[in-house]
Design a protein around this motif. Structure first.
Motif, short mmCIF file in Angstrom:
data_model
loop_
_atom_site.label_atom_id
_atom_site.label_comp_id
_atom_site.label_asym_id
_atom_site.label_seq_id
_atom_site.Cartn_x
_atom_site.Cartn_y
_atom_site.Cartn_z
N ARG A 238 -25.64 52.03 -2.99
CA ARG A 238 -24.28 53.73 -3.66
C ARG A 238 -24.10 54.28 -2.72
O ARG A 238 -23.00 54.77 -3.52
CB ARG A 238 -26.42 54.94 -3.62
CG ARG A 238 -25.66 55.65 -4.15
CD ARG A 238 -26.91 56.70 -4.39
NE ARG A 238 -27.15 56.62 -2.48
CZ ARG A 238 -28.95 56.81 -2.22
NH1 ARG A 238 -29.52 56.58 -3.15
NH2 ARG A 238 -28.78 57.17 -0.54
N ASP A 239 -23.77 54.17 -1.79
CA ASP A 239 -23.08 54.50 -0.79
C ASP A 239 -21.89 53.40 -0.59
O ASP A 239 -20.26 54.39 -0.81
CB ASP A 239 -23.37 53.60 0.64
CG ASP A 239 -24.83 55.25 1.36
OD1 ASP A 239 -24.87 56.37 0.46
OD2 ASP A 239 -25.16 54.25 2.16
N LEU B 88 -27.52 57.47 -9.04
CA LEU B 88 -26.35 57.15 -8.85
C LEU B 88 -25.46 58.01 -9.63
O LEU B 88 -25.63 58.22 -11.16
CB LEU B 88 -25.83 55.55 -9.87
CG LEU B 88 -26.35 54.17 -9.21
CD1 LEU B 88 -26.53 53.09 -9.68
CD2 LEU B 88 -26.06 54.48 -7.76
N ASP B 89 -24.03 58.34 -9.67
CA ASP B 89 -23.11 58.87 -9.73
C ASP B 89 -22.65 58.07 -11.08
O ASP B 89 -22.13 58.83 -12.18
CB ASP B 89 -21.90 59.52 -9.13
CG ASP B 89 -22.76 60.11 -7.98
OD1 ASP B 89 -23.94 61.28 -8.75
OD2 ASP B 89 -22.25 60.83 -6.60
N ARG C 197 -20.20 55.23 -3.92
CA ARG C 197 -19.00 56.75 -3.40
C ARG C 197 -18.46 55.65 -2.70
O ARG C 197 -17.11 56.81 -2.40
CB ARG C 197 -20.56 57.31 -2.69
CG ARG C 197 -21.61 57.93 -3.89
CD ARG C 197 -22.62 58.00 -3.09
NE ARG C 197 -23.75 58.82 -4.13
CZ ARG C 197 -24.48 59.53 -3.66
NH1 ARG C 197 -25.04 59.54 -3.22
NH2 ARG C 197 -25.82 60.90 -4.41
#
Length: 277
Positions: A53-54, A86-87, A57
């Motif tokens: 996830r990082d 997650l975006d 982003r």
């Protein structure tokens, strides 16, 4: 199954090591700026799934893949929770593997069943399997977008493509050492490859490719020379081309610097300049 659309993004992916100081997030942004088509994060480094996830982003558009999320270390519910957090879930390629034991196909099928049943599901077109043997390749074709094999030759790539058919995605992971001294190049990867040759389905697949037990247990020079792209840029480019010509959609560069205490920024730049068009 749905073919991942890697063609428009380029055919060269790269792995990224997670760093405790968080420097890998800056590295991810650099790799995207260099034009690599996908960033893959090795599962052995994933104490949690947060780095996936990082990295998404920390970058803008580049797909991020797990290579792999091991079934023995994370439940399907962990993967479902990651997707929900997650975006931009469409940027995650969920690479799965590590279904060891007596019934790996049964284990992986059950894992995929749970992903299918989630609300929303983790779609087959967004997941790939760390397949090596024929039956796991068939499962990759039928229940995922394709396969992400490691420690394979271009001859294996051609055989895998025959099993997967034309529609499935084949992303071949290739160890790379940008070094022309034979012993230094081999010794750079002898330890990590020596570890992998004793894990899961790797020994059996290496035997299928014609390597002897002595090659495998001793991590022989013959084994390393067959599995690793080492040498100058032109030699490495030829190896990458051989995988692509054999049917790979993408070659994922697992770049290892000769100094294990450094991050391969110089190598990433040189390889991107030579291989990405």
């Amino acid at each position: 199954m749905t073919h991942l659309d890697l063609g428009d993004l380029g055919r060269i992916g790269v792995t990224l090591d997670v760093r405790a100081d968080g420097g890998h997030l800056d590295d991810a942004a650099m790799l995207e700026s260099l034009g690599y088509s996908t960033i893959w994060i090795a599962g052995g480094q994933l104490a949690t799934l947060d780095p996936l996830r990082d990295v998404i982003r920390a970058t803008e558009k580049i797909p991020v893949g797990s290579a792999i999320i091991p079934a023995w270390g994370y439940t399907p519910e962990d993967v479902i929770a990651l997707h929900r957090s997650l975006d931009a879930p469409g940027r995650l390629i969920t690479g799965l593997g590590g279904a060891h034991g007596d019934r790996p196909l049964h284990t992986m099928n059950a894992y995929l069943d749970t992903l299918d049943a989630a609300d929303p599901p983790v779609p087959p077109g967004a997941r790939m399997l760390s397949a090596l043997g024929p039956r796991m390749l068939e499962l990759s074709r039928d229940r995922a977008a394709g396969a992400i094999p490691l420690l394979v030759t271009p001859e294996y790539t051609a055989q895998a493509r025959q099993i997967l058919g034309a529609e499935a995605t084949l992303a071949v992971m290739e160890y790379v050492v940008l070094e022309s001294d034979p012993q230094l190049a081999r010794n750079t990867v002898r330890e990590p490859i020596g570890f992998l040759t004793g894990v899961g389905g790797y020994p059996q697949n290496l035997r299928r490719m014609g390597f002897t037990d002595e090659d495998i247990t001793g991590t022989s020079d013959r084994l390393l020379d067959s599995l690793v792209a080492w040498g100058d840029i032109d030699t490495i480019a030829a190896r990458v081309t051989s995988h692509l010509d054999a049917g790979a959609d993408q070659v994922v560069l697992v770049v290892r610097p000769t100094d294990p205490n450094t991050v391969p920024h110089t190598e990433w730049r040189a390889l991107a300049e030579a291989l990405i068009r």
